[in-house]
Design a protein around this motif. Structure first.
Motif: not given
Length: 277
Positions: A110-120, A147-163
Motif C-alpha cells: 500500500w502507498t501512503a501519505s500518512l502512516v500512524i502506528m498506535d500503541e506500537g 505513539a505508545s505507552t511503554w510495554n513492561p514486558d519488552t524491556m532491555p535485558s541481558r538476552k535482548d539489550p535493546k528491548g
C-alpha cells in the motif's frame, strides 16, 4: 473532547513534522488527536492514510473514532464519503483511510501519505510492519507517527539489550530522524494524586500500572519497580552524593582521587574485578 495544553502542542507539531515517536501515559487524548489529524488531512485530494493498531478490535475502534468525528461535523463541513465500513473510509475526493491490525503482512504493497502506528510497543509484528511501510514513507515523502505507552514486558535485558524495536526507535530518536515527544499522566488538568491512587487500586499488575501512568520520561523508560532487583529510588538518591575527582594521578591516568588522604585515618580497600566474578 477537551483540547488540553499538550493536545494543542501536538496539533501544532504534527503538520510540520515528518516523523514523530511519542512515549506517553494512558488516556491523555493521543488517539483522539491523531484521529482528528487524519480526518483533517483527508480534505486534501487523494490523501492516503494507513492506521496500524495492536489488534483487529483496536483497528476498528481507531477508524470508528474518525468516522464519528466526521459524522459530528456540521453538514456543510462534512466531506461526502463513498464508503465507510469497519476497516476503510473512502471519500469522494479520492482520499482513503485504511485500518490494519498488526499482522505479518499488514500494510504491504500500500502507498501512503500518512502512516500512524498506535500503541506500537504492544504490536506483535511492529518491526515487520514498520519495515514494510518505511520504504513507502521514504519514497513518497509521507509522514510517520508512532505513539505508545511503554510495554513492561519488552524491556532491555541481558538476552535482548535493546528491548523492543519501538523502544530502540524511541531511544535513538536524536539519530534516526524522529521527533520525540513525551507526556505523562498529569498533563490532564483534572488529575491529581488521589486520581492516580484510584488507578493504582484498580490495577491488577503493578508493573503495567507504573508504565501506563509514568510522571516523567525517565520513569517511563526505567524498569518497573515491581520487576527490579535494585531500588532505583535509592540509586537515584545516591547520585546526589556523587562528585568529580579532586585529583588525577599523573603516572596512572586511570586512577582518580576523590578525597585526599588524612594522617591517622582508617582506610578500607576494595576492587571491582568485573566479568561477573
Amino acid at each position: 473532547f477537551e483540547m488540553w495544553d499538550h493536545c494543542k502542542e501536538v496539533a501544532q507539531i504534527l503538520p510540520v513534522t515528518d516523523r514523530v515517536i511519542w512515549g506517553k501515559a494512558r488516556q491523555i487524548g493521543a488517539t483522539t488527536i491523531l484521529a482528528a489529524y487524519v480526518l483533517w488531512k483527508c480534505y486534501e485530494d487523494n490523501f492516503k492514510a494507513l492506521l496500524f493498531s495492536q489488534g483487529e478490535s483496536e483497528a476498528e475502534a481507531f477508524l470508528a473514532k474518525i468516522s464519528e468525528m466526521h459524522a459530528h461535523l456540521p453538514p456543510y463541513l462534512q466531506l461526502p464519503t463513498r464508503k465507510d465500513v469497519v476497516s476503510r473510509m473512502e471519500f469522494v475526493n479520492g482520499s482513503t483511510v485504511r485500518a490494519f491490525p498488526s499482522t505479518k503482512k499488514a500494510g504491504r504493497s500500500w502507498t501512503a501519505s500518512l502512516v500512524i502506528m498506535d500503541e506500537g510497543d504492544f504490536h506483535e509484528f511492529f518491526k515487520a510492519n514498520y519495515t514494510a511501510v518505511s520504504a513507502t514513507v521514504g519514497l513518497a515523502g509521507a509522514q510517520l507517527f508512532i505513539a505508545s505507552t511503554w510495554n513492561p514486558d519488552t524491556m532491555p535485558s541481558r538476552k535482548d539489550p535493546k528491548g523492543s524495536f519501538f523502544k530502540e526507535l524511541y531511544i535513538q530518536a536524536a539519530r534516526n530522524g524522529f521527533r520525540k515527544l513525551f507526556y505523562g499522566w498529569d498533563v490532564v488538568p483534572s488529575r491529581d494524586a488521589a486520581w492516580l491512587a484510584d488507578r493504582e487500586a484498580e490495577s491488577a499488575d503493578q508493573a503495567s500500572f507504573e508504565k501506563e501512568y509514568p510522571p516523567t520520561e525517565q520513569i517511563m523508560m526505567q524498569p518497573a519497580q515491581a520487576l527490579r532487583s535494585f531500588d532505583v529510588n535509592a540509586l537515584m538518591a545516591m547520585r546526589e552524593f556523587t562528585q568529580r575527582p579532586v585529583e588525577n594521578d599523573d603516572l596512572f591516568p586511570a586512577i582518580n582521587y576523590y578525597q585526599h588522604q588524612r594522617s591517622g585515618g582508617v582506610y578500607m580497600a576494595g576492587t571491582d574485578v568485573a566479568h561477573g566474578v
